[in-house]
Scaffold this active site. Structure first.
Site, PDB file in Angstrom:
ATOM      1  CD  GLU A 265      -2.882  -0.609   2.706  1.00  0.00           C
ATOM      2  OE1 GLU A 265      -3.003   0.252   3.263  1.00  0.00           O
ATOM      3  OE2 GLU A 265      -3.990  -1.661   3.078  1.00  0.00           O
ATOM      4  CD  GLU A 319     -12.669   2.173  -0.087  1.00  0.00           C
ATOM      5  OE1 GLU A 319     -12.704   0.849   0.088  1.00  0.00           O
ATOM      6  OE2 GLU A 319     -10.645   1.950  -0.012  1.00  0.00           O
TER       7      GLU A 319
END
Length: 414
Positions: A265, A319
């Site tokens: 990530e 999100e």
């Protein structure tokens, strides 16, 4: 798929290809999180992923709808087992049942190449989780062996950069003493099974924690004079490469010099709260755009110039249901409707730091210490949620203490 929806997404993709990603990394990875209630269907996500040239996708679960949608596309998948499954996966029978249902059933149509068991487990300070991590990884690997899949699917886990006690200069990279024993057992597993070491690294948090001390250009891969590691004479002009090399050195200090490191990530939010300095569309554009361009060059870090960068950008979509500060919900390259969150504005002739970072000396002028305190904005539960308060507090503490100690000892090169 209804014609109007197909036409809508096709139009978006055609327009994106003109100004988003004119050059692309052959091995670009993307994190596909789904903590939202307004995302496109997995079938509509396929062309979006392909439009940005991503050949690898990391899921935080093994969503059957996603894996089915990407069947026969050639896109490689890392699938995840959340922290809540660790205790259950210690049972070899349960681990084998999970692998059969979620991995074996999808092969070979969907190219699943890796399972990551747990996310940032060791920095939760939860002994029940950390004690279950390696046994769970071993059970999942044993299941793959029993099913004849261990040659094509590896088992690993993802760590926060907070597992490092020191991260700069990169040559002094070292793991936290309280985690060395646990890490050593896990590293032995990686070496025996041939699986990569995954690390989540976010220069954004270093800048957010010390915006007056951390040069913005240094964290955004923008042209800058950079810094030199006094022990190796290697020149660094971006923080991510320094963090990666710190991990390499920490691994080497425990005898695992050849273990492959993948960045599972990294990213930059396009929006944040008032106290989240640097979370802007322009900075996100620079960070991700420059990072993607660097990946396309197929060059490594100053310490490992010949090693390809295996990096998964965080994240595919904004999100809207992620908890935590505003930034948590704004790491996406795309909005939920499939349109770009911002233009990455990549140009094949633009200047970007990291293109010439393999030597020291005259290539870079020593600067004051650049703090690179480790942290990450996501942690797991149902895949991954916001960073825990404990990890965030330690991140800020480490950055302050290390910066102060460097200044006091007059280590002006780093």
């Amino acid at each position: 798929m209804e014609f109007h929806r197909f036409f809508f997404y096709s139009s978006i993709i055609l327009s994106m290809s003109v100004f988003l990603f004119p050059i692309m990394a052959n091995s670009m990875g993307i994190n596909y999180g789904q903590i939202a209630d307004n995302l496109p269907s997995p079938e509509d996500v396929v062309p979006i992923v392909k439009s940005i040239g991503a050949t690898k996708v990391k899921l935080y679960d093994a969503d059957p709808k996603v894996l089915k949608a990407f069947a026969n596309t050639g896109v490689e998948f890392i699938v995840g087992l959340g922290n809540e499954y660790l205790d259950k996966m210690r049972d070899p029978a349960k681990a084998q049942a999970w692998v059969k249902q979620n991995v074996q059933s999808r092969l070979p149509a969907t190219k699943i190449t890796c399972i990551f068991v747990g996310n940032e487990v060791l920095t939760f300070n939860d002994t029940s989780l950390s004690n279950s991590l390696l046994p769970a990884m071993q059970s999942v690997h044993t299941a793959l062996v029993n099913l004849g899949l261990d040659k094509q699917v590896t088992v690993t886990t993802a760590h926060s950069l907070s597992i490092l006690e020191t991260s700069y200069p990169p040559s002094s990279g070292a793991f936290r003493e309280d985690l060395v024993d646990c890490l050593s057992e896990t590293l032995s597993f990686h070496q025996k099974t041939g699986s990569p070491f995954l690390i989540n690294a976010y220069p954004f948090f270093a800048y957010k924690g010390n915006p007056k001390q951390v040069p913005l250009d240094f964290v955004l891969f923008q042209p800058n004079q950079g810094v030199i590691d006094p022990a190796t004479n290697l020149h660094y002009d971006n923080m991510l490469y320094a963090q990666i090399d710190a991990v390499y050195n920490a691994l080497a200090s425990l005898g695992y010099k050849k273990l492959p490191v993948h960045i599972s990530e990294t990213g930059w939010p396009s929006k944040g709260d008032e106290d989240e300095v640097g979370a802007t569309p322009d900075n996100a554009k620079k960070y991700n755009g420059n990072l993607i361009k660097l990946m396309s060059k197929k060059t490594g870090t100053p310490m490992r110039p010949n090693s390809d960068l295996n990096i998964y950008v965080f994240a595919l979509f904004n999100e809207n249901m992620k908890p935590g500060p505003t930034s948590e919900r704004n790491y996406g390259l795309f909005k939920p409707d499939g349109t770009p969150a911002y233009s990455l504005g990549i140009s094949s002739t633009s200047n970007v730091a990291g293109s010439n970072t393999t030597t020291g000396g005259t290539n870079g002028k020593p600067l004051s210490p650049v703090p690179t305190p480790p942290s990450t904005p996501t942690s797991s539960s149902t895949g991954y949620l916001s960073i825990s308060a404990a990890t965030q507090e330690r991140y800020e503490f480490v950055g302050t203490v290390l910066l102060a100690s460097l200044i006091l000892t007059k280590m002006l090169l780093w």
